[in-house]
Design an enzyme around this catalytic site. Structure first.
Site, mmCIF file in Angstrom:
data_model
loop_
_atom_site.group_PDB
_atom_site.id
_atom_site.type_symbol
_atom_site.label_atom_id
_atom_site.label_comp_id
_atom_site.label_asym_id
_atom_site.label_seq_id
_atom_site.Cartn_x
_atom_site.Cartn_y
_atom_site.Cartn_z
ATOM 1 C CG ASP A 334 -25.794 -48.466 -0.517
ATOM 2 O OD1 ASP A 334 -26.690 -49.212 -0.948
ATOM 3 O OD2 ASP A 334 -25.821 -47.235 -0.626
ATOM 4 C CG ASP A 335 -20.632 -48.667 0.650
ATOM 5 O OD1 ASP A 335 -21.095 -48.287 -0.445
ATOM 6 O OD2 ASP A 335 -20.409 -47.910 1.593
ATOM 7 C CG HIS A 389 -22.949 -48.216 -4.357
ATOM 8 N ND1 HIS A 389 -23.749 -47.104 -4.365
ATOM 9 C CD2 HIS A 389 -22.184 -48.102 -3.224
ATOM 10 C CE1 HIS A 389 -23.488 -46.364 -3.292
ATOM 11 N NE2 HIS A 389 -22.530 -46.932 -2.596
ATOM 12 C CG HIS A 393 -18.110 -45.920 -2.916
ATOM 13 N ND1 HIS A 393 -18.079 -44.719 -2.266
ATOM 14 C CD2 HIS A 393 -19.243 -46.544 -2.479
ATOM 15 C CE1 HIS A 393 -19.134 -44.629 -1.453
ATOM 16 N NE2 HIS A 393 -19.862 -45.714 -1.574
ATOM 17 C CE1 TYR A 430 -18.524 -41.022 -0.439
ATOM 18 C CE2 TYR A 430 -18.161 -40.905 -2.811
ATOM 19 C CZ TYR A 430 -17.740 -41.283 -1.553
ATOM 20 O OH TYR A 430 -16.541 -41.923 -1.405
ATOM 21 C CG HIS A 489 -23.848 -48.658 4.536
ATOM 22 N ND1 HIS A 489 -24.725 -47.783 5.134
ATOM 23 C CD2 HIS A 489 -23.327 -48.008 3.454
ATOM 24 C CE1 HIS A 489 -24.726 -46.642 4.449
ATOM 25 N NE2 HIS A 489 -23.894 -46.747 3.423
#
Ligand SMILES: [Zn+2]
Length: 537
Positions: A334-335, A389, A393, A430, A489
């Site tokens: 992620d991210d 994603h 965010h 989240y 991540h």
């Protein structure tokens, strides 16, 4: 502060702790005590339970951190009939949650929440724990009265401290060299989540005294009634055999996924049991819309949210945490895209493992950057999946539908320009929105079919480079599933190339040693993760 009240509350808490057990222990026919090496997965398999049955019998048990000696229910007198204790709606604890937030969000009083979840430790709420937020039916509510007598050591307070502006419980217990549990035992009725200026808290006990309290508690018992669901009458059944997946079955019978699901609204594709009869042909060949009324009991879990079943093949939205096929796993990151993803791709190539990136358009890096675009292109060409994603965010539960739309579309347009594909799968930041029908309906209305969660959270962001701790979490999680989706991540605060690569290599080596294969999300879930051309915005 009234010390008698403190003593009483503490005594109750002690009692609660000592006797904490699954909600429906009363109707539990057989219990099992966890021994070393046990996993939930092994236990429910051993006793022939489905995951959902097991979890219903053992609300609040954290399978990622199963404690030796825990008493689990493995057979219920009511297993085959409506149970007085089956939970209708589960909620999965996510980062930043606390009990107060959960019972408020579901319109429950604290006492109702606690009676639904006697096994849940609100002081140490674990992410991913399933808690009950609604029972099957509350049409009949009985009150049972229990009398409990307990003896407890409690302390009188010798030193108080008055809360001032900006104080937190944490600051106070640290300042007075107390452990959190000691502080809380001195101040059981202090709400640390909403600490009021001027509150007197106890920071030092006097010589412990013994108090005996007798108290009466009232618990709610709810009974279940059957619910009525509409389903199509079936002209042909198929019996699930070993290694079957829903995907295989609907493909074999030339059904679309939505048609299959409309024939089988109660079949759990995430945990398809051998011997299950599934419907593969409706009685009315022209149209599957002849509804008959069948009486069934339904158990809803938050793991999967299905749209109402209709005959015109309306799309569904499904949350997934595991691969369809045993012995496949899906690593996800992620991210990103972030600085070290090129090195990560080198490692993955060397290891022959495919993964999935849940990327942002504008978060830690910008998708408009040339190097980011090149990495995305390379990752896609090398067989990895690039999924959404969101653009920036955001917590989708705080976004209007228009904002959700732009969070999806901005990112999709950029991804499309790079790889010629538009994702229809998303991991919401989240994990926000997994229980929010507005968010789900909005995602669905923009053509999204799958919400990809995870079975194992490596917690890399929290344990920044502490490989042993991360691997421990990881291995514990793996004990509950041999087809997990795994969260890592591309970026967290303090990440380095070495930390990322060391972790991923160790994860892959461990998974390989267990005989598992690393696949991208499309292979993992057995569904297309990108839109067909022409679909979408
Ligand atoms: Zn994220």
């Amino acid at each position: 502060m009234n010390l008698k009240i403190i003593s009483l509350v503490y005594a109750l808490l002690s009692l609660h702790k000592a006797s904490s057990f699954p909600l429906n222990k009363r109707s539990c026919e057989k219990t099992y005590n966890v021994i070393k090496g046990d996993t939930c997965y092994n236990i429910w398999k051993k006793y022939g339970l489905t995951e959902t049955e097991f979890k219903n019998l053992n609300l609040g048990v954290n399978c990622n951190n199963l404690q030796i000696g825990t008493s689990l229910c493995v057979s219920s007198s009511s297993a085959s009939s409506p149970s007085s204790s089956s939970c209708k709606t589960f909620y999965t604890v996510k980062k930043g949650d606390y009990c107060y937030k959960i019972w408020n969000a579901h319109g429950l009083s604290e006492s109702t929440f606690r009676s639904l979840n006697p096994h849940v430790n609100c002081e140490n709420l674990q992410i991913d724990t399933q808690v009950c937020v609604k029972t099957s039916s509350t049409s009949t509510t009985k009150k049972a009265t229990a009398t409990a007598t307990s003896t407890s050591n409690s302390s009188s307070c010798s030193t108080h401290y008055t809360v001032v502006k900006n104080d937190t419980c944490y600051n106070i217990w640290t300042k007075y060299n107390l452990s959190e549990s000691t502080f809380r035992s001195f101040n059981s009725n202090v709400n640390c989540e909403n600490l009021q200026i001027g509150t007197q808290v106890c920071v030092k006990a006097s010589t412990p005294t013994t108090t005996t309290t007798t108290t009466t508690t009232t618990k709610k018992a709810t009974t279940t009634t059957t619910t009525t669901t509409t389903t199509s009458s079936c002209s042909k059944h198929y019996t699930v055999v070993k290694n079957d997946t829903c995907y295989n079955i609907w493909t074999k019978y030339n059904l679309s996924e939505s048609t299959f699901r409309s024939f089988n609204p109660n079949v759990n594709c995430e945990n398809l049991q051998i011997g299950t009869q599934v419907c593969v042909k409706a009685s009315t060949p022209t149209n599957a819309s002849t509804p008959t009324t069948a009486t069934t009991t339904t158990t809803t879990t938050t793991k999967k949210v299905e749209s109402s079943v209709t005959s015109n093949a309306s799309p569904t939205f499904t949350w997934l945490r595991e691969c369809q096929t045993e012995n496949n796993y899906a690593l996800s990151f992620d991210d990103g895209i972030y600085l070290y993803d090129e090195d990560l791709l080198d490692l993955l190539k060397r290891k022959g493992v495919k993964v999935t990136f849940f990327i942002n358009g504008n978060n830690v890096s910008s998708i408009k950057t040339e190097s980011v675009r090149n990495t995305i292109k390379r990752a896609y060409q090398e067989g990895h999946n690039i999924l959404s994603h969101t653009w920036s965010h955001k917590d989708l539960t705080t976004c209007s539908s228009d904002t959700i739309r732009s969070e999806l579309k901005l990112l999709e347009d950029e991804i499309y320009a790079i790889i010629g594909q538009r994702p229809k799968s998303i991991r919401p930041p989240y994990m926000a929105g997994i229980n929010d029908s507005r968010v789900i309906n909005t995602l669905q209305s923009y053509g999204y079919s799958y919400g990809i969660l995870w079975k194992i959270d490596s917690r890399d962001w929290e344990n920044k480079g502490d490989i042993n701790t991360i691997l421990h979490t990881f291995k514990t999680g793996l004990a509950t599933s041999h087809r997990p989706i795994i969260l890592n991540h591309s970026f967290y605060e303090g990440i380095t190339k070495e930390k990322l690569l060391t972790l991923v290599e160790k994860e892959i080596d461990y998974l390989s040693s267990m005989g598992l294969t690393g696949v991208n999300m499309e292979t993992c879930i057995g569904h297309k993760v990108y839109r067909n051309s022409g679909e979408g915005f």
